[in-house]
Design an enzyme around this catalytic site. Structure first.
Site, short mmCIF file in Angstrom:
data_model
loop_
_atom_site.label_atom_id
_atom_site.label_comp_id
_atom_site.label_asym_id
_atom_site.label_seq_id
_atom_site.Cartn_x
_atom_site.Cartn_y
_atom_site.Cartn_z
CG ASN A 257 -16.39 2.41 -1.47
OD1 ASN A 257 -16.84 2.67 -2.57
ND2 ASN A 257 -15.10 2.41 -1.21
CD GLU B 20 -9.85 5.66 1.11
OE1 GLU B 20 -10.20 5.66 2.31
OE2 GLU B 20 -9.59 4.61 0.50
CG ASP C 21 -7.63 9.83 2.71
OD1 ASP C 21 -7.03 8.76 2.50
OD2 ASP C 21 -8.76 9.89 3.24
#
Length: 383
Positions: free
Chosen positions: A158, A193, A150
């Site tokens: 983002n 992700e 992860d």
């Protein structure tokens, strides 16, 4: 390499290289040099939907491709050459399944891969994980591992850099995973992700070493915009689980890998369990008398242990119980430092025809962290 890993690897070649006959041909030849004519059998099965014996497949492949090698190479389409040979020179194919259409390959590829990263998708990962478990449950001594990753602080990335830049990061991560995995491994975008890798025939220690290599590679990678993070560096955390050490079904293995991943996210830029812990957890070669009693039996039967860990052990004996049978285990003094009892379940049964013995793989119902230290034979401590 087991048959499932071979078949999966051949399938990956056609997915990864699509219609590039030259690369597929060379990759199959390279695999065959390492693993023999089983590679040709798996390739012909995938191409034409028909199973050939290993001997047949090797003979047909070499005969059919000889004309390619004598002229201008595999660019002539080895698939068409194989098909023509099998239809004209043999009676093996009447209504062959031919996998050579670009449109068909595109449809198949889209069904099992993530369009952004070109990694495999979660659905295909779980499907192949289940097949790995089914095969491992049938064959003694099989092991494999899964890696879960992860990205750290990806939401912050983002928010500060935008989703388009975030997509570029995911593409870079996909490229890194492909660079560090072999032709039979299954790098996957698990979702968002999150990423996963299925590693056939890979023990826990080797899986952790690979996970650490990937973590370090990502930590060193230059991602555009990562300087906007509080840490100024985009990193990844991971958790690793192994069959049968951490579980013997899909739910158990994913839960174990996810649990380690959750713990690693507590510090970030980390892989758990730690490599030194895995080395400690390796099986110990304690060869000694262990008594066992199968469910429904009244008396214990002696057997010889071949290795023991906190999750289970292997026994050599003269009987062949069914996989899944519950078993009581008794470690009796003076063969062991003290009397100890525990419960397990038969996970695999192997047969040594020369010695007329069986090898039982037994998983403890509850892993016992101090089990090996309590069972350590006194004679070892005196040496």
């Amino acid at each position: 390499m087991n048959n499932f890993a071979m078949q999966t690897g051949i399938q990956h070649l056609f997915y990864d290289f699509n219609e590039d006959d030259d690369r597929i041909y060379k990759a199959i030849e390279s695999l065959a040099k390492k693993h023999g004519d089983r590679v040709y059998s798996a390739a012909l099965s995938y191409l034409f939907g028909k199973n050939f014996t290993i001997k047949q497949a090797g003979h047909y492949w070499r005969e059919a491709t000889a004309s390619i090698n004598q002229t201008s190479g595999p660019n002539q389409s080895f698939r068409a050459t194989l098909l023509n040979y099998l239809r004209q020179k043999t009676t093996e194919l009447t209504n062959p399944l031919i996998i050579e259409s670009r449109d068909l390959e595109a449809i198949r590829l889209a069904a099992v891969t993530d369009g952004l990263t070109q990694l495999y998708n979660q659905s295909y990962f779980k499907q192949q994980l289940q097949q790995s478990i089914d095969l491992a449950n049938q064959q003694a001594g099989q092991t494999f591992s899964i890696l879960f990753f992860d990205l750290d602080h990806f939401k912050q990335f983002n928010d500060r850099c935008g989703h388009l830049q975030g997509d570029q990061v995911l593409r870079q991560i996909g490229k890194i995973l492909r660079q560090h995995t072999g032709e039979l491994d299954l790098p996957t975008r698990y979702g968002g992700e999150e990423f996963a890798i299925l590693l056939p025939d890979c023990n826990l220690e080797n899986a952790l070493q690979l996970a650490e290599t990937i973590r370090e590679s990502i930590a060193r990678e230059s991602f555009s915009g990562q300087d906007r993070l509080d840490t100024c560096n985009l990193t990844i955390s991971g958790g690793v689980a192994n069959y049968p050490q951490h579980g013997t079904n899909v739910g158990e293995l994913i839960e174990a890998a996810d649990r380690y991943l959750y713990e690693a996210k507590g510090t970030r830029n980390a892989i758990l369990p730690r490599l030194e812990e895995a080395r400690v957890a390796n099986r110990h070669q304690f060869n000694n008398i262990v008594e066992f009693k199968l469910a429904g039996q009244d008396r214990f039967t002696p057997a010889l242990s071949s290795d023991i860990s906190h999750t289970g052990l292997s026994l050599k004996c003269d009987c062949s119980p069914a996989i899944g049978t519950r078993v009581e285990l008794f470690f009796r003094h003076p063969f062991w430092p003290r009397n100890l009892e525990t419960i397990g379940q038969i996970r695999y049964v192997g047969h040594n025809s020369e010695a007329c013995t069986y090898r039982l793989g037994i998983q403890f119902e509850n892993p016992q962290d101090n089990f090996c230290s309590m069972l350590r034979p006194e004679s070892l401590d005196r040496n």
